[in-house]
Design an enzyme around this catalytic site. Structure first.
Site, PDB file in Angstrom:
ATOM      1  N   THR A  56     -75.358  -7.712  28.329  1.00 25.73           N
ATOM      2  CA  THR A  56     -75.749  -7.927  26.676  1.00 25.73           C
ATOM      3  C   THR A  56     -75.312  -9.838  27.239  1.00 25.73           C
ATOM      4  OG1 THR A  56     -75.866  -5.789  26.988  1.00 25.73           O
ATOM      5  CG2 THR A  56     -75.815  -7.991  25.428  1.00 25.73           C
ATOM      6  N   ARG A  86     -80.122   0.800  23.568  1.00 25.27           N
ATOM      7  CA  ARG A  86     -80.404   0.849  25.116  1.00 25.27           C
ATOM      8  C   ARG A  86     -80.975   2.878  25.330  1.00 25.27           C
ATOM      9  NH1 ARG A  86     -75.800  -0.666  29.252  1.00 25.27           N
ATOM     10  NH2 ARG A  86     -77.668  -0.204  31.129  1.00 25.27           N
ATOM     11  N   LEU A  96     -69.175  -6.301  24.437  1.00 24.03           N
ATOM     12  CA  LEU A  96     -70.216  -5.794  24.803  1.00 24.03           C
ATOM     13  C   LEU A  96     -70.700  -5.715  26.081  1.00 24.03           C
ATOM     14  CD1 LEU A  96     -71.466  -9.239  23.284  1.00 24.03           C
ATOM     15  CD2 LEU A  96     -72.106  -7.530  22.029  1.00 24.03           C
ATOM     16  N   ASP A  97     -71.711  -4.733  26.212  1.00 22.49           N
ATOM     17  CA  ASP A  97     -72.400  -4.436  27.694  1.00 22.49           C
ATOM     18  C   ASP A  97     -71.922  -5.618  28.650  1.00 22.49           C
ATOM     19  OD1 ASP A  97     -72.931  -1.565  26.887  1.00 22.49           O
ATOM     20  OD2 ASP A  97     -74.611  -1.819  26.903  1.00 22.49           O
ATOM     21  N   ARG A  98     -71.751  -5.359  30.035  1.00 22.77           N
ATOM     22  CA  ARG A  98     -71.629  -6.467  30.798  1.00 22.77           C
ATOM     23  C   ARG A  98     -72.432  -7.639  30.579  1.00 22.77           C
ATOM     24  NH1 ARG A  98     -68.822  -6.104  36.856  1.00 22.77           N
ATOM     25  NH2 ARG A  98     -68.571  -8.282  37.464  1.00 22.77           N
TER      26      ARG A  98
END
Length: 240
Positions: A56, A152, A52-54
């Site tokens: 998120t 996004r 996951l993105d940092r």
């Protein structure tokens, strides 16, 4: 780093509720301790299944052995897992649900940034409107492909970037003063603190087949910052 909530653990895998602001796996600069680093210290070895993105939060799974890693990774690659997200987007969304089918590729001039591009990789995001407010909309997303920054990028293209997104949106925090009429600072406050100052995206649910054939459906509760924003937005007149 405070140990994240364990949602489920077996001999084959561990599922965590990732906090926002924490790396899933180490970055090139080794800038901070990641979830994987923490799990390696605990188990000796651990295998990345997805990330996951940092900024998120939400459901993330790691495998505890090579066989489980292969079994789970194949499902992500074959897109047989079900991945659901909740997100707050800027502006009022009018369509109740839909499918964004737009190819995604690297931005031609901005390193590390993705964009909708004709010759990119096929990318599918289904969305559903959960609640509409005057300034924001609360959405559910299901991604059928796993492109970098997919939700996004697609929401920027849709005209409703994820709130507080510094790359694909305006990056502006959400303040109570913007939502509440006649807002006043508390007696001991010198300046207002934001209700939300990170990417408003949460990996809410994952459905997959575990080694052995069991279908697992796991959900991660919303973190406090997103709950607080929704609580304040709920006091506004619903825009629908």
């Amino acid at each position: 780093m405070k140990a994240p909530e364990v949602l489920k653990e077996t001999a084959d895998y561990i599922i965590l509720n990732k906090p926002a602001g924490v790396l899933s796996i180490p970055d090139r600069e080794q800038s901070a301790v990641s979830l994987k680093d923490m799990l390696i210290r605990q188990f000796g070895q651990i295998f990345t299944v997805h990330r996951l993105d940092r900024d998120t939060s939400g459901v993330i799974i790691f495998a505890k052995n090579e066989n489980a890693h292969r079994y789970l990774s194949q499902q992500f690659e074959a897109r047989t897992t079900e991945k659901y997200y909740h997100g707050l987007v800027t502006g009022r969304v009018y369509s109740e649900e839909g499918l964004i089918d737009e190819a995604i590729g690297e931005h031609p001039s901005k390193k590390g940034v993705m964009t909708v591009v004709r010759k990119g990789k096929p990318s599918l995001t289904a969305y559903r409107l959960l609640q509409a407010f005057p300034q924001f909309s609360w959405m559910e997303f299901r991604i059928m492909t796993g492109r970098t920054h997919q939700i996004r990028v697609h929401m920027k293209h849709f005209g409703h970037p994820i709130a507080c997104d510094p790359v694909y949106g305006d990056g502006q925090p959400v303040f109570l003063s913007a939502l509440k009429k006649n807002y006043k600072l508390g007696k001991n406050e010198l300046e207002e603190k934001p209700l939300l100052a990170r990417l408003a995206l949460h990996a809410s649910k994952l459905v997959f087949e575990a080694p052995g054939g069991e279908i697992v459906s796991i959900e991660a509760p919303l973190p406090k910052d997103l709950k607080a924003v929704l609580q304040q937005l709920g006091k506004q007149e619903i825009a629908r």
